[in-house]
Scaffold this motif. Structure first.
Motif, PDB file in Angstrom:
ATOM      1  N   THR A   6      21.630 -36.414 -35.192  1.00 31.66           N
ATOM      2  CA  THR A   6      20.542 -35.638 -35.777  1.00 31.66           C
ATOM      3  C   THR A   6      20.503 -34.285 -35.080  1.00 31.66           C
ATOM      4  O   THR A   6      20.960 -34.147 -33.958  1.00 31.66           O
ATOM      5  CB  THR A   6      19.201 -36.395 -35.656  1.00 31.66           C
ATOM      6  N   LYS A   7      19.973 -33.316 -35.772  1.00 31.74           N
ATOM      7  CA  LYS A   7      19.949 -31.960 -35.249  1.00 31.74           C
ATOM      8  C   LYS A   7      18.530 -31.613 -34.819  1.00 31.74           C
ATOM      9  O   LYS A   7      17.569 -31.983 -35.498  1.00 31.74           O
ATOM     10  CB  LYS A   7      20.384 -31.021 -36.383  1.00 31.74           C
ATOM     11  N   VAL A   8      18.399 -30.906 -33.718  1.00 31.80           N
ATOM     12  CA  VAL A   8      17.075 -30.481 -33.272  1.00 31.80           C
ATOM     13  C   VAL A   8      16.608 -29.329 -34.162  1.00 31.80           C
ATOM     14  O   VAL A   8      17.240 -28.273 -34.216  1.00 31.80           O
ATOM     15  CB  VAL A   8      17.072 -30.063 -31.793  1.00 31.80           C
ATOM     16  N   ARG A   9      15.513 -29.582 -34.851  1.00 26.75           N
ATOM     17  CA  ARG A   9      14.945 -28.673 -35.822  1.00 26.75           C
ATOM     18  C   ARG A   9      13.785 -27.894 -35.203  1.00 26.75           C
ATOM     19  O   ARG A   9      13.184 -28.343 -34.214  1.00 26.75           O
ATOM     20  CB  ARG A   9      14.388 -29.485 -37.010  1.00 26.75           C
ATOM     21  N   PHE A  10      13.427 -26.803 -35.857  1.00 24.15           N
ATOM     22  CA  PHE A  10      12.249 -26.022 -35.470  1.00 24.15           C
ATOM     23  C   PHE A  10      11.018 -26.935 -35.371  1.00 24.15           C
ATOM     24  O   PHE A  10      10.188 -26.772 -34.474  1.00 24.15           O
ATOM     25  CB  PHE A  10      12.037 -24.940 -36.526  1.00 24.15           C
ATOM     26  N   ALA A  11      10.911 -27.900 -36.272  1.00 29.69           N
ATOM     27  CA  ALA A  11       9.777 -28.826 -36.289  1.00 29.69           C
ATOM     28  C   ALA A  11       9.673 -29.682 -35.024  1.00 29.69           C
ATOM     29  O   ALA A  11       8.634 -30.279 -34.763  1.00 29.69           O
ATOM     30  CB  ALA A  11       9.892 -29.752 -37.504  1.00 29.69           C
ATOM     31  N   HIS A  12      10.753 -29.784 -34.265  1.00 28.95           N
ATOM     32  CA  HIS A  12      10.779 -30.677 -33.098  1.00 28.95           C
ATOM     33  C   HIS A  12      10.426 -29.985 -31.798  1.00 28.95           C
ATOM     34  O   HIS A  12      10.269 -30.654 -30.773  1.00 28.95           O
ATOM     35  CB  HIS A  12      12.199 -31.250 -32.931  1.00 28.95           C
ATOM     36  N   VAL A  13      10.354 -28.658 -31.802  1.00 27.28           N
ATOM     37  CA  VAL A  13      10.404 -27.895 -30.563  1.00 27.28           C
ATOM     38  C   VAL A  13       9.024 -27.346 -30.197  1.00 27.28           C
ATOM     39  O   VAL A  13       8.270 -26.910 -31.069  1.00 27.28           O
ATOM     40  CB  VAL A  13      11.441 -26.759 -30.697  1.00 27.28           C
ATOM     41  N   ASP A  14       8.712 -27.358 -28.906  1.00 27.26           N
ATOM     42  CA  ASP A  14       7.388 -26.979 -28.418  1.00 27.26           C
ATOM     43  C   ASP A  14       7.379 -25.534 -27.917  1.00 27.26           C
ATOM     44  O   ASP A  14       8.391 -24.841 -27.974  1.00 27.26           O
ATOM     45  CB  ASP A  14       6.946 -27.976 -27.346  1.00 27.26           C
ATOM     46  N   PRO A  15       6.221 -25.067 -27.441  1.00 29.15           N
ATOM     47  CA  PRO A  15       6.138 -23.667 -26.998  1.00 29.15           C
ATOM     48  C   PRO A  15       7.044 -23.353 -25.803  1.00 29.15           C
ATOM     49  O   PRO A  15       7.360 -22.184 -25.557  1.00 29.15           O
ATOM     50  CB  PRO A  15       4.657 -23.511 -26.601  1.00 29.15           C
ATOM     51  N   ALA A  16       7.477 -24.394 -25.073  1.00 31.86           N
ATOM     52  CA  ALA A  16       8.409 -24.150 -23.970  1.00 31.86           C
ATOM     53  C   ALA A  16       9.857 -24.080 -24.468  1.00 31.86           C
ATOM     54  O   ALA A  16      10.781 -23.899 -23.672  1.00 31.86           O
ATOM     55  CB  ALA A  16       8.258 -25.249 -22.912  1.00 31.86           C
ATOM     56  N   GLY A  17      10.057 -24.247 -25.783  1.00 29.64           N
ATOM     57  CA  GLY A  17      11.403 -24.114 -26.354  1.00 29.64           C
ATOM     58  C   GLY A  17      12.227 -25.390 -26.296  1.00 29.64           C
ATOM     59  O   GLY A  17      13.423 -25.376 -26.573  1.00 29.64           O
TER      60      GLY A  17
END
Lengths: 136, 136, 136, 136
Positions: A6-17
């Motif tokens: 699976t690919k890390v999507r924008f939806a998965h990522v927090d303000p720390a990146g």
């Protein structure tokens, strides 16, 4: 050994990146769905909706080893460690280009969705899982 | 002992009518945010964005004891069990009208968001957490 | 006018430090749940699970007016604009300390969850919604 | 015409057995990520993190035409309708085996993530998008 990715999507990522950890559990559940469909031979749609059999997670242990970032492609490997009368312990690892990201052990229970009670694994599921079991 | 509460929403519930377990971790993270703001004296906004200090979760153990359903009001209690140089182990319990739903132990690490490395707890955070520690 | 509020959580925020827009729809659905429970007199639990009546969203229009940040407390106001035989158009605004954040118009349809077909609003729901309608 | 596909997961489905609509927006954002990477030639990771350029959604209109169920494979097609100085209007359709599920029009704005202000599309992005524009 069963693997999916699976690919890390924008939806998965927090303000720390980095991946916000509850999102890993959505990926984990998706990987377990893939394992059921591709390695056990039963999709969640036919299992839950057709046969009214659920597989809730009753125990989880997780070590977050290194953060994941937007765009990373995560390889997820699943190995059953034990297969009980109505439970199954799985080891799941997430890695990226060979580097470990998290390690999970989880226990699933086979559940009758009508009674919401544990039930023995149906024979076809047991027969598909048993040969995959690798002692921890 | 710090407690906060949250309601089981339509967004949390799966086709079997019970909370989809990744949603518990969103609730858990929200409860830890409340604990930081109300019991440690530092909001996530000021901690992460102002001071550039993060508190990623590096280890989790969870027992799912009973399912939760749409409309349930969950009480979430947080107790620190140990406070290390740069880590903190928390016990978190979710219950509904006194009945246990899940029990979590998690380890947070204090992280410098510029270097993405562990750092000692700042003195004000340490001073706020230390008196709350209850031996396991 | 019905209002409820919600806080921007770490779970809602993206790598740019602002609310990831799909999270607004979880907040929106939660606000509509609150409106049903508090202003229409029927919780989603009793409506969906007890009466087998659903209220799916069939149309949405959204203007994102200004970004929201971690820790913001959002006030959400809901006003019904029209009430049809089996539909209802709602205007929903999100604001923070009086400053507009987003404006939504959505159309809900009353649905029989057994047949998955639209049905006329039950009389008790119609009687509760009708006096709240404000011409657009 | 750009197309990508996604599968309806257990994580997407509500107690009525159909996709909970906020999950469609996670799928939609993922499809727009795929479009940027595959059809515009710039991944979100390099665009957001490398070039500090964001593309927030400022307007959305959605018609939910038919429900989607666990296991459905959704085909998502993206067509740019207009390309402005710093905005782009996209038409996005979701379908399953040829049957329409939802239709979205959304407006993206090109944003300088340092100033959080709209900026003209960089020339390479404009050059990649312009030939794809199809009048509505």
């Amino acid at each position: 050994m069963f693997t999916t990715s699976t690919k890390v999507r924008f939806a998965h990522v927090d303000p720390a990146g980095i991946v916000f950890y509850p999102r890993y559990f959505e990926m984990l559940n998706g990987a377990v769905e893939d394992w059921f469909e591709d390695a056990v031979g039963q999709s969640f749609a036919s299992l839950h909706l057709g046969r009214k059999v659920g597989t809730p997670t009753v125990h989880l242990e997780v070590d977050f080893q290194a953060p994941s970032r937007l765009g990373d492609v995560l390889e997820i490997a699943i190995v059953p460690l034990t297969l009980g009368e109505s439970s199954c312990r799985l080891a799941v690892t997430f890695s990226c280009a060979g580097a470990a990201r998290l390690r999970v052990e989880l226990v699933l229970v086979c559940m009758d969705l009508a009674s919401h009670r544990a039930m023995p694994w149906p024979e076809d599921l047991r027969a598909a899982i048993a040969p995959q079991v690798v002692a921890a």
